[in-house]
Design a protein around this motif. Structure first.
Motif, short mmCIF file in Angstrom:
data_model
loop_
_atom_site.label_atom_id
_atom_site.label_comp_id
_atom_site.label_asym_id
_atom_site.label_seq_id
_atom_site.Cartn_x
_atom_site.Cartn_y
_atom_site.Cartn_z
N MET A 68 0.82 -1.20 0.00
CA MET A 68 0.00 0.00 0.00
C MET A 68 0.86 1.26 0.00
SD MET A 68 -3.41 -0.75 2.29
CE MET A 68 -4.34 0.51 1.41
N ILE A 69 1.97 1.23 0.74
CA ILE A 69 2.89 2.38 0.74
C ILE A 69 3.47 2.60 -0.65
CG2 ILE A 69 5.10 3.25 1.59
CD1 ILE A 69 4.50 1.88 4.26
N GLU A 70 3.92 1.53 -1.27
CA GLU A 70 4.51 1.65 -2.61
C GLU A 70 3.50 2.17 -3.62
OE1 GLU A 70 6.38 -2.01 -3.70
OE2 GLU A 70 7.59 -2.09 -1.87
N LYS A 71 2.28 1.72 -3.51
CA LYS A 71 1.25 2.20 -4.42
C LYS A 71 0.94 3.67 -4.17
CE LYS A 71 -1.13 -2.12 -5.53
NZ LYS A 71 -1.04 -1.92 -7.00
N ALA A 72 0.94 4.08 -2.91
CA ALA A 72 0.69 5.48 -2.58
C ALA A 72 1.81 6.38 -3.11
CB ALA A 72 0.55 5.65 -1.07
N VAL A 73 3.05 5.95 -2.94
CA VAL A 73 4.19 6.73 -3.42
C VAL A 73 4.15 6.85 -4.95
CG1 VAL A 73 6.71 6.77 -3.64
CG2 VAL A 73 5.66 6.20 -1.44
N ALA A 74 3.87 5.73 -5.61
CA ALA A 74 3.79 5.75 -7.08
C ALA A 74 2.68 6.68 -7.56
CB ALA A 74 3.57 4.33 -7.60
N TYR A 75 1.53 6.62 -6.90
CA TYR A 75 0.41 7.48 -7.29
C TYR A 75 0.75 8.95 -7.07
CZ TYR A 75 -4.37 9.31 -7.55
OH TYR A 75 -5.49 10.02 -7.89
N ALA A 76 1.41 9.24 -5.93
CA ALA A 76 1.78 10.62 -5.63
C ALA A 76 2.78 11.17 -6.63
CB ALA A 76 2.36 10.70 -4.22
N GLY A 77 3.53 10.29 -7.28
CA GLY A 77 4.48 10.73 -8.29
C GLY A 77 3.88 10.91 -9.66
N GLU A 78 2.62 10.52 -9.82
CA GLU A 78 1.96 10.62 -11.13
C GLU A 78 0.79 11.61 -11.13
OE1 GLU A 78 0.65 6.68 -11.91
OE2 GLU A 78 2.66 5.85 -12.18
N ARG A 79 0.04 11.63 -10.05
CA ARG A 79 -1.17 12.46 -9.98
C ARG A 79 -0.81 13.93 -9.89
NH1 ARG A 79 -5.30 15.09 -10.26
NH2 ARG A 79 -7.22 14.74 -9.05
N LYS A 80 -1.39 14.73 -10.77
CA LYS A 80 -1.09 16.16 -10.78
C LYS A 80 -2.28 16.97 -10.30
CE LYS A 80 2.41 16.31 -14.43
NZ LYS A 80 2.80 16.91 -15.73
N GLN A 81 -1.95 18.01 -9.56
CA GLN A 81 -2.96 18.96 -9.11
C GLN A 81 -2.30 20.34 -9.04
OE1 GLN A 81 -4.83 17.92 -5.40
NE2 GLN A 81 -6.77 18.80 -6.04
N PHE A 82 -3.01 21.34 -9.52
CA PHE A 82 -2.46 22.70 -9.58
C PHE A 82 -1.15 22.73 -10.39
CE2 PHE A 82 -4.51 22.30 -5.33
CZ PHE A 82 -5.66 23.03 -5.63
N GLY A 83 -1.08 21.86 -11.40
CA GLY A 83 0.07 21.86 -12.28
C GLY A 83 1.31 21.18 -11.71
N ARG A 84 1.18 20.49 -10.58
CA ARG A 84 2.32 19.81 -9.96
C ARG A 84 1.89 18.41 -9.53
NH1 ARG A 84 3.83 23.58 -5.04
NH2 ARG A 84 5.22 21.82 -4.64
N VAL A 85 2.85 17.47 -9.52
CA VAL A 85 2.52 16.16 -8.97
C VAL A 85 2.29 16.33 -7.47
CG1 VAL A 85 3.76 14.85 -10.73
CG2 VAL A 85 4.97 15.58 -8.66
N ILE A 86 1.33 15.61 -6.93
CA ILE A 86 0.98 15.81 -5.52
C ILE A 86 2.11 15.36 -4.59
CG2 ILE A 86 -1.49 15.63 -5.98
CD1 ILE A 86 -1.41 12.80 -4.82
N GLY A 87 3.00 14.52 -5.11
CA GLY A 87 4.12 14.10 -4.28
C GLY A 87 5.09 15.21 -3.97
N SER A 88 4.97 16.34 -4.67
CA SER A 88 5.85 17.47 -4.40
C SER A 88 5.33 18.33 -3.25
CB SER A 88 6.00 18.34 -5.65
OG SER A 88 4.75 18.95 -6.01
N PHE A 89 4.08 18.07 -2.82
CA PHE A 89 3.52 18.83 -1.70
C PHE A 89 4.04 18.27 -0.38
CE2 PHE A 89 -0.23 19.23 -4.74
CZ PHE A 89 0.25 20.43 -5.27
N GLN A 90 4.41 19.17 0.50
CA GLN A 90 5.02 18.74 1.76
C GLN A 90 4.11 17.83 2.57
OE1 GLN A 90 5.89 21.76 4.84
NE2 GLN A 90 7.99 21.00 4.82
N ALA A 91 2.83 18.13 2.58
CA ALA A 91 1.89 17.32 3.37
C ALA A 91 1.88 15.87 2.89
CB ALA A 91 0.49 17.91 3.31
#
Length: 365
Positions: free
Chosen positions: A238-261
């Motif tokens: 589940m962690i690996e899937k979450a990290v992979a998704y955060a590296g692909e999903r974009k919001q406000f023009g940025r991948v969500i994995g770039s958000f500190q939260a």
């Protein structure tokens, strides 16, 4: 002192993981769940060909004679791939019960068959491990069993079932014994089978060649370590899937994995779950070599991993946002597997109380 896996153990886990990646992809898991298959024949066959069901069987009976730590490595891979295949009862608990308290005739009749995958086993010890619910419990009189056992593991298709009675005795019951009724239970986890067993003067063979109380305790300890390892594997996936998704999903023009939260959520999941690995390894090691510590470490491993697993399951789903709850991604298979593992063979609250009693901090029940 360095405590880690041997090269053989690393190879074992890699081999099991590689095989499950091929035979138990999400599409196959979803298909099995839709059909109500909790022991998919092709997956069970692949595991049998790797010798998984002979791991805990002594070498003189055709098994590999390995330890619980080795079995925990396999359980982790099964959880990682949410494999719909029996393991805990057939490959771990039944061999321990037969080797610890079975007669020579019982061992010769069943251990080789379990090792080869020719026979399947179930385990009905929930009342001893989790506490009996009202109306549940099995009594033994004159070689026959009566009563009801809930949440039996892998019993629906079992050729033999290891049953614990109210007095702490252990019995071997044929899966097709006269007077035995099996009621399939529905749980949140569609990848693992649970059964209610109803006994009406069912003939049973006592497992009385060894100390039944000690053997029952070992069955409980082993089962808890396996469930903890299964949760560890499911949680890391589940962690690996979450990290992979955060590296692909974009919001406000940025991948969500770039958000500190989101970074903090992923980092916290990993930092919470990774310590469970060494605790599970140590619990398996203690079971094999330090019996005086086995019950305490099994309780600690089960309790901690259950709590951390629930945190990881929730957080990983949150990282996926609204998509996390859909069947499309399939996260719910891991989520529900972790949830069921949390309750089987003792809730975290019960297991923590047992650990405290073993350390003399509270009175035993």
């Amino acid at each position: 002192m360095e405590f880690g896996l041997s090269e053989d153990q690393k190879l074992l886990q890699e081999s099991i993981g590689g095989t499950l990646e091929k035979v138990s992809p999400l599409e196959r898991v979803r298909e099995a769940a839709d059909k109500g298959e909790t022991q998919a024949a092709d997956i069970v066959r692949a595991l049998a060909e790797l010798g998984v069901y002979g791991m805990m069987v002594p070498e003189e009976h055709g098994g590999l004679g390995l330890g619980l730590l080795d079995a925990a490595l396999v359980a982790e891979m099964l959880g990682r791939h949410v494999a719909p295949a029996g393991f805990i009862a057939t490959a771990v608990m039944a061999p321990i019960a037969l080797a610890g308290a079975g007669s020579k005739a019982q061992q010769e009749a069943w251990l080789a068959k379990l090792a080869s995958g020719e026979a399947k086993a179930g385990a009905a010890i929930a009342e001893a491990a989790s506490g009996a619910r009202e109306g549940a419990g099995v009594t033994a009189t004159g070689g026959k069993l009566s009563g009801k056992s809930l949440f039996a593991l892998e019993a629906e298709e079992a050729d033999i079932i290891i049953v614990a009675d109210k007095a702490g005795g252990l019995h071997l019951v044929k899966g097709d014994a006269k007077g035995l009724t099996k009621v399939k239970l529905t749980s949140i986890d569609l990848t693992r089978g649970l059964t209610e067993l109803q006994f009406d003067n069912v003939e049973a063979e006592p497992l009385s060649s060894g100390d039944a109380a000690v053997t029952l305790r070992r069955l409980t300890d082993a089962g808890r370590v396996m469930l903890a390892a299964d949760t560890l594997g499911a949680g890391w996936m589940m962690i690996e899937k979450a990290v992979a998704y955060a590296g692909e999903r974009k919001q406000f023009g940025r991948v969500i994995g770039s958000f500190q939260a989101v970074k903090h959520m992923c980092a916290e999941m990993a930092s919470e779950l990774e310590p469970c690995r060494s605790l599970i390894w140590y619990a398996g090691h203690a079971f094999d070599t330090m019996p005086e510590e086995a019950s305490l470490m099994a309780a600690h491993a089960k309790a901690l991993t259950s709590e951390v697993g629930r945190f990881v399951a929730r957080t990983a789903t949150e990282v996926h946002g609204g998509m996390g709850f859909t069947d499309l991604l399939g996260l719910h298979y891991w989520f529900k597997r972790i949830g069921l593992n949390r309750q089987l063979l003792g809730s975290p609250e019960r297991v923590r109380h047992e650990a405290a009693a073993l350390q003399g901090w509270v009175a035993a029940d």
